[in-house]
Design a protein around this motif. Sequence first.
Motif, PDB file in Angstrom:
ATOM      1  N   PRO A  91      38.281  31.404 107.468  1.00  0.00           N
ATOM      2  CA  PRO A  91      39.051  32.352 106.657  1.00  0.00           C
ATOM      3  C   PRO A  91      40.130  31.640 105.839  1.00  0.00           C
ATOM      4  O   PRO A  91      40.729  30.658 106.287  1.00  0.00           O
ATOM      5  CB  PRO A  91      39.665  33.287 107.703  1.00  0.00           C
ATOM      6  CG  PRO A  91      39.691  32.491 108.965  1.00  0.00           C
ATOM      7  CD  PRO A  91      38.476  31.614 108.918  1.00  0.00           C
ATOM      8  N   ARG A  92      40.377  32.142 104.654  1.00  0.00           N
ATOM      9  CA  ARG A  92      41.306  31.482 103.732  1.00  0.00           C
ATOM     10  C   ARG A  92      42.755  31.538 104.206  1.00  0.00           C
ATOM     11  O   ARG A  92      43.599  30.761 103.734  1.00  0.00           O
ATOM     12  CB  ARG A  92      41.206  32.115 102.342  1.00  0.00           C
ATOM     13  CG  ARG A  92      41.563  33.592 102.287  1.00  0.00           C
ATOM     14  CD  ARG A  92      41.371  34.149 100.880  1.00  0.00           C
ATOM     15  NE  ARG A  92      41.696  35.561 100.803  1.00  0.00           N
ATOM     16  CZ  ARG A  92      40.857  36.551 101.077  1.00  0.00           C
ATOM     17  NH1 ARG A  92      39.624  36.247 101.460  1.00  0.00           N
ATOM     18  NH2 ARG A  92      41.223  37.818 100.997  1.00  0.00           N
ATOM     19  N   TYR A  93      43.064  32.440 105.165  1.00  0.00           N
ATOM     20  CA  TYR A  93      44.453  32.566 105.612  1.00  0.00           C
ATOM     21  C   TYR A  93      44.821  31.557 106.695  1.00  0.00           C
ATOM     22  O   TYR A  93      45.954  31.533 107.162  1.00  0.00           O
ATOM     23  CB  TYR A  93      44.723  33.982 106.128  1.00  0.00           C
ATOM     24  CG  TYR A  93      43.748  34.498 107.168  1.00  0.00           C
ATOM     25  CD1 TYR A  93      43.809  34.087 108.500  1.00  0.00           C
ATOM     26  CD2 TYR A  93      42.754  35.410 106.812  1.00  0.00           C
ATOM     27  CE1 TYR A  93      42.912  34.557 109.449  1.00  0.00           C
ATOM     28  CE2 TYR A  93      41.843  35.886 107.759  1.00  0.00           C
ATOM     29  CZ  TYR A  93      41.931  35.451 109.064  1.00  0.00           C
ATOM     30  OH  TYR A  93      41.039  35.918 110.008  1.00  0.00           O
ATOM     31  N   SER A  94      43.884  30.701 107.109  1.00  0.00           N
ATOM     32  CA  SER A  94      44.157  29.782 108.218  1.00  0.00           C
ATOM     33  C   SER A  94      43.838  28.337 107.838  1.00  0.00           C
ATOM     34  O   SER A  94      42.858  28.071 107.137  1.00  0.00           O
ATOM     35  CB  SER A  94      43.320  30.170 109.441  1.00  0.00           C
ATOM     36  OG  SER A  94      43.365  29.157 110.427  1.00  0.00           O
ATOM     37  N   THR A  95      44.662  27.408 108.343  1.00  0.00           N
ATOM     38  CA  THR A  95      44.400  25.977 108.142  1.00  0.00           C
ATOM     39  C   THR A  95      44.278  25.221 109.467  1.00  0.00           C
ATOM     40  O   THR A  95      43.905  24.053 109.462  1.00  0.00           O
ATOM     41  CB  THR A  95      45.524  25.323 107.311  1.00  0.00           C
ATOM     42  OG1 THR A  95      46.779  25.517 107.970  1.00  0.00           O
ATOM     43  CG2 THR A  95      45.580  25.913 105.909  1.00  0.00           C
ATOM     44  N   LEU A  96      44.595  25.879 110.593  1.00  0.00           N
ATOM     45  CA  LEU A  96      44.440  25.244 111.900  1.00  0.00           C
ATOM     46  C   LEU A  96      43.148  25.762 112.529  1.00  0.00           C
ATOM     47  O   LEU A  96      43.118  26.818 113.162  1.00  0.00           O
ATOM     48  CB  LEU A  96      45.644  25.523 112.806  1.00  0.00           C
ATOM     49  CG  LEU A  96      46.955  24.841 112.423  1.00  0.00           C
ATOM     50  CD1 LEU A  96      48.019  25.102 113.485  1.00  0.00           C
ATOM     51  CD2 LEU A  96      46.774  23.345 112.210  1.00  0.00           C
ATOM     52  N   ASP A 155      34.059  30.144 120.848  1.00  0.00           N
ATOM     53  CA  ASP A 155      35.026  31.139 120.382  1.00  0.00           C
ATOM     54  C   ASP A 155      35.926  30.475 119.343  1.00  0.00           C
ATOM     55  O   ASP A 155      37.031  30.034 119.646  1.00  0.00           O
ATOM     56  CB  ASP A 155      35.824  31.630 121.600  1.00  0.00           C
ATOM     57  CG  ASP A 155      36.977  32.537 121.222  1.00  0.00           C
ATOM     58  OD1 ASP A 155      36.887  33.215 120.188  1.00  0.00           O
ATOM     59  OD2 ASP A 155      37.977  32.560 121.965  1.00  0.00           O
ATOM     60  N   PHE A 156      35.429  30.381 118.095  1.00  0.00           N
ATOM     61  CA  PHE A 156      36.225  29.748 117.042  1.00  0.00           C
ATOM     62  C   PHE A 156      37.533  30.522 116.841  1.00  0.00           C
ATOM     63  O   PHE A 156      37.544  31.753 116.857  1.00  0.00           O
ATOM     64  CB  PHE A 156      35.437  29.701 115.734  1.00  0.00           C
ATOM     65  CG  PHE A 156      34.439  28.582 115.672  1.00  0.00           C
ATOM     66  CD1 PHE A 156      34.863  27.265 115.542  1.00  0.00           C
ATOM     67  CD2 PHE A 156      33.079  28.827 115.754  1.00  0.00           C
ATOM     68  CE1 PHE A 156      33.953  26.220 115.480  1.00  0.00           C
ATOM     69  CE2 PHE A 156      32.158  27.793 115.693  1.00  0.00           C
ATOM     70  CZ  PHE A 156      32.598  26.478 115.555  1.00  0.00           C
ATOM     71  N   SER A 157      38.634  29.770 116.668  1.00  0.00           N
ATOM     72  CA  SER A 157      39.962  30.388 116.677  1.00  0.00           C
ATOM     73  C   SER A 157      40.846  29.818 115.572  1.00  0.00           C
ATOM     74  O   SER A 157      40.941  28.594 115.414  1.00  0.00           O
ATOM     75  CB  SER A 157      40.649  30.154 118.027  1.00  0.00           C
ATOM     76  OG  SER A 157      39.877  30.695 119.088  1.00  0.00           O
ATOM     77  N   ALA A 158      41.488  30.727 114.825  1.00  0.00           N
ATOM     78  CA  ALA A 158      42.478  30.343 113.814  1.00  0.00           C
ATOM     79  C   ALA A 158      43.822  30.212 114.522  1.00  0.00           C
ATOM     80  O   ALA A 158      44.515  31.205 114.748  1.00  0.00           O
ATOM     81  CB  ALA A 158      42.532  31.385 112.709  1.00  0.00           C
ATOM     82  N   ARG A 159      44.190  28.985 114.889  1.00  0.00           N
ATOM     83  CA  ARG A 159      45.334  28.784 115.783  1.00  0.00           C
ATOM     84  C   ARG A 159      46.666  29.143 115.142  1.00  0.00           C
ATOM     85  O   ARG A 159      47.559  29.661 115.825  1.00  0.00           O
ATOM     86  CB  ARG A 159      45.372  27.338 116.271  1.00  0.00           C
ATOM     87  CG  ARG A 159      44.239  26.956 117.174  1.00  0.00           C
ATOM     88  CD  ARG A 159      44.199  27.790 118.437  1.00  0.00           C
ATOM     89  NE  ARG A 159      43.166  27.293 119.347  1.00  0.00           N
ATOM     90  CZ  ARG A 159      42.635  27.995 120.320  1.00  0.00           C
ATOM     91  NH1 ARG A 159      43.017  29.243 120.536  1.00  0.00           N
ATOM     92  NH2 ARG A 159      41.714  27.471 121.101  1.00  0.00           N
ATOM     93  N   ASP A 160      46.854  28.847 113.865  1.00  0.00           N
ATOM     94  CA  ASP A 160      48.119  29.199 113.231  1.00  0.00           C
ATOM     95  C   ASP A 160      48.314  30.718 113.234  1.00  0.00           C
ATOM     96  O   ASP A 160      49.394  31.222 113.547  1.00  0.00           O
ATOM     97  CB  ASP A 160      48.211  28.641 111.810  1.00  0.00           C
ATOM     98  CG  ASP A 160      46.902  28.740 111.025  1.00  0.00           C
ATOM     99  OD1 ASP A 160      45.909  29.289 111.545  1.00  0.00           O
ATOM    100  OD2 ASP A 160      46.864  28.242 109.883  1.00  0.00           O
ATOM    101  N   ASP A 193      39.024  37.341 114.849  1.00  0.00           N
ATOM    102  CA  ASP A 193      38.144  38.322 114.216  1.00  0.00           C
ATOM    103  C   ASP A 193      37.938  37.973 112.748  1.00  0.00           C
ATOM    104  O   ASP A 193      38.664  38.424 111.869  1.00  0.00           O
ATOM    105  CB  ASP A 193      38.759  39.719 114.363  1.00  0.00           C
ATOM    106  CG  ASP A 193      37.865  40.819 113.821  1.00  0.00           C
ATOM    107  OD1 ASP A 193      36.687  40.534 113.510  1.00  0.00           O
ATOM    108  OD2 ASP A 193      38.338  41.963 113.703  1.00  0.00           O
ATOM    109  N   PHE A 194      36.942  37.102 112.513  1.00  0.00           N
ATOM    110  CA  PHE A 194      36.544  36.792 111.142  1.00  0.00           C
ATOM    111  C   PHE A 194      35.048  36.512 111.150  1.00  0.00           C
ATOM    112  O   PHE A 194      34.422  36.439 112.219  1.00  0.00           O
ATOM    113  CB  PHE A 194      37.346  35.615 110.569  1.00  0.00           C
ATOM    114  CG  PHE A 194      37.379  34.372 111.420  1.00  0.00           C
ATOM    115  CD1 PHE A 194      36.413  33.388 111.283  1.00  0.00           C
ATOM    116  CD2 PHE A 194      38.392  34.180 112.356  1.00  0.00           C
ATOM    117  CE1 PHE A 194      36.447  32.230 112.055  1.00  0.00           C
ATOM    118  CE2 PHE A 194      38.440  33.029 113.131  1.00  0.00           C
ATOM    119  CZ  PHE A 194      37.469  32.055 112.987  1.00  0.00           C
ATOM    120  N   ALA A 195      34.462  36.374 109.986  1.00  0.00           N
ATOM    121  CA  ALA A 195      33.002  36.292 109.866  1.00  0.00           C
ATOM    122  C   ALA A 195      32.438  35.153 110.713  1.00  0.00           C
ATOM    123  O   ALA A 195      32.886  34.005 110.610  1.00  0.00           O
ATOM    124  CB  ALA A 195      32.607  36.090 108.406  1.00  0.00           C
TER     125      ALA A 195
END
Length: 294
Positions: free
Chosen positions: A128-133, A168-173, A190-192
């Motif tokens: 997702p574009r809102y995450s970099t971690l 379980d891929f995770s956007a940590r930031d 919760d992303f694609a």
Amino acid sequence: MLDDGERLLLLAKAHHLVTGEHAPVLATMQDIIDGGAQAQDALARIAEASPAEAVIDSSEVRWLAPLPRPVQIRDFGCFMDHFRNARARIQGIPVDQVELPAVQLERPLYYVANRLSVTGHGTDVHWPRYSTLRDYELEFACVLGRGGIDIAVADAESHIFGYTIFNDFSARDTQLEEIATGLGLSKSKDFADSNVLGPWIVTADEIDDPYRLRMTARINGEEVSRGSSAEMHHTFADMIAFASTSTRLHAGEVLCSGTVPTGCGFEHGRFLESGDIVELEVTGLGVLRNRVVA
């Protein structure tokens, strides 16, 4: 699956070649799970025959998740040292100074994941574009073959159809922002295609002891995580009994173990870059491989 996944048996075609009949009970994995003994008997019969005309090389297929739309996904936290490692990093203290809440040790707590955002082995996970971690999580899961309500711990394992690997891929930031609110997890999980299952489901009778499995993660071929299911504080039987308390579970539900200690980048400060290939391997369950694309 034949030869450790090198070749595959096309079930519907094989059944028709062996019996001359069609087999709706073998149409999907959920049909097989729901089919119970009838489906198992049909599988045993055609697996023994394995007609050559129904066998193909695994390189000829595009993999999907073994359950592309699971009935439900619950992700538990069963490895306490994973939480100790993560809290130590967040709080900036030694691991041996971390104290977990008593309720976490007493109960196999979980969150409900997005069952409509599932993908399988070999696919690209678009970040997702809102995450970099960007982070992976090395887990495995049981798949229920029977449902029930208020299932006793002593009876729980008889409800397990099989086991699979779970990433379980995770956007940590985003996750750190969300947990600070006290409201639980949201877009960090919760992303694609954020929930990856596969490469297949191994039936329970094929696993001698699910609590003696080596669990390994590699990024671009380099090992970055190694652990064992022996480190689980709560068992799958505990998870089934707890989740079914005053709640009806259903065949085809996926109950995930949570992350094995050292089983994510957050624990050792290494996150994923666009183009990285993540491989999760669990003894007897195969290798689950995905590429991360930013």
